[in-house]
Structures are given as C-alpha cells and as structure tokens.
Scaffold this motif. Structure first.
Motif, PDB file in Angstrom:
ATOM      1  N   GLN A  83      61.124  21.725  43.710  1.00 32.41           N
ATOM      2  CA  GLN A  83      61.765  20.494  43.293  1.00 32.41           C
ATOM      3  C   GLN A  83      63.289  20.607  43.266  1.00 32.41           C
ATOM      4  O   GLN A  83      63.970  19.627  43.005  1.00 32.41           O
ATOM      5  CB  GLN A  83      61.254  20.074  41.925  1.00 32.41           C
ATOM      6  N   ILE A  88      64.851  21.021  48.866  1.00 29.38           N
ATOM      7  CA  ILE A  88      64.614  19.741  49.547  1.00 29.38           C
ATOM      8  C   ILE A  88      65.599  19.558  50.692  1.00 29.38           C
ATOM      9  O   ILE A  88      65.234  19.129  51.790  1.00 29.38           O
ATOM     10  CB  ILE A  88      64.670  18.578  48.537  1.00 29.38           C
ATOM     11  N   ILE A 111      54.244  21.478  47.729  1.00 33.91           N
ATOM     12  CA  ILE A 111      55.388  21.286  46.845  1.00 33.91           C
ATOM     13  C   ILE A 111      55.131  21.946  45.495  1.00 33.91           C
ATOM     14  O   ILE A 111      54.102  21.715  44.864  1.00 33.91           O
ATOM     15  CB  ILE A 111      55.680  19.782  46.671  1.00 33.91           C
ATOM     16  N   ILE A 122      58.968  13.436  45.619  1.00 33.56           N
ATOM     17  CA  ILE A 122      59.624  14.284  46.622  1.00 33.56           C
ATOM     18  C   ILE A 122      59.055  13.995  47.999  1.00 33.56           C
ATOM     19  O   ILE A 122      59.797  13.825  48.970  1.00 33.56           O
ATOM     20  CB  ILE A 122      59.474  15.776  46.251  1.00 33.56           C
ATOM     21  N   LEU A 126      61.190  12.381  51.151  1.00 34.06           N
ATOM     22  CA  LEU A 126      61.312  13.067  52.447  1.00 34.06           C
ATOM     23  C   LEU A 126      60.746  12.209  53.576  1.00 34.06           C
ATOM     24  O   LEU A 126      61.299  12.167  54.669  1.00 34.06           O
ATOM     25  CB  LEU A 126      60.605  14.418  52.410  1.00 34.06           C
TER      26      LEU A 126
END
Length: 164
Positions: A83, A88, A111, A122, A126
C-alpha cells in the motif's frame, strides 16, 4: 520462483524472435492458472507461479525502476505490491514500460494491505491510471493482510482494461 534478473539476454532473444517458446501454458489466463487462491498460503502461491513459469515481481520493499528485459516478452506476470506510495508508483512505472511493447501482457496484482477495502481502492486506482494501455490487462488476484501469510480474494469479478 523465477529470478527475473537472472538472464536478461533470454528476454531480449525472445523479443527478437529467436526463441518462440511460451513460458506459460498457451490459452490459459492467470485466473485459470492460479485459482483458486483464496485461503492458500504465500508459499503455495509461489509454487504455483513456479510450476507455471510465471515471473513474479516483488515490489513491496524493492525498487526496480523499469521492467527487467526477461519479463518484457512475457505475456503473464504477477506483481506483488504494498500500500506504500513507492510500491504503487513502481508498479505503475513497470506497467507503463510494458505497455510500450507490442506484446499483450496480463498482469496479476497481489496486494499487501491493511484490509480488503484498501486493496480494492489500490486496484481500482491502478486500473483507472492504466486504462489507456490497450496491451495491458490487469487481474486482481487477491490481497494479503498485514502480518498474514494467507491470500484472500478481492472479489469474484476480475476486470480487463480493454473492456472498460
């Protein structure tokens, strides 16, 4: 586990067409090859990746900056991200680099987060950030809660970017 840094020349040879062998089973997507993964341990997951010869990039603590040559020619890749903003950002950079190739890439995301909701956020971010990359298809494989070694599914439905 495949070492993505082991032989960058082999990736370059495959890109140039000198090697036509596929590293993973033809006609199968990541979800089919790896599922069910809900509830399996990380070690078992790594065994599945290894048996299917699917490259694994651990971006939870390492910075890579650009995709190693031997994964550029792979059609299936799994990225393990956390995270953290750096993780990322690294994953986005690699996805962006892979999108510049002529090969369609299916990228599975595993993740590591505090909870299911953050993992979904997330993945969604993405997916949105990479939505213009037609050669890239993201697959949400699942998440691992902090301090846990077992994978939990994000959801039953996986998204392909080309269908959005």
């Amino acid at each position: 586990m495949l070492n993505v840094f082991q032989d960058q020349a082999s990736g370059l040879r495959r890109l140039m067409g000198c090697e036509n062998e596929a590293s993973s089973a033809p006609g199968h997507d990541l979800e089919t090859l790896l599922n069910p993964i809900d509830g399996i341990g990380f070690t078992e997951f790594m065994k599945r990746l290894n048996s299917n010869r699917i490259p694994f990039l651990d971006l939870t603590h390492t910075t890579i900056n650009k995709a190693p040559l031997d994964i550029v020619s792979e059609d299936k890749i799994v990225m393990y991200i956390s995270q953290s903003a750096n993780s990322i950002k690294e994953s986005y950079g690699i996805i962006k680099h892979l999108a510049k190739t002529t090969i369609n890439h299916e990228i599975g995301l595993l993740i590591s987060t505090q909870n299911h909701t953050l993992a979904e956020t997330i993945y969604r971010n993405l997916t949105h950030a990479t939505s213009n990359f037609r050669e890239i298809s993201l697959v949400k494989l699942g998440y691992i809660g902090l301090g846990n070694t077992y994978i939990e599914s994000l959801s039953v439905h996986n998204s392909n970017l080309t269908s959005q």
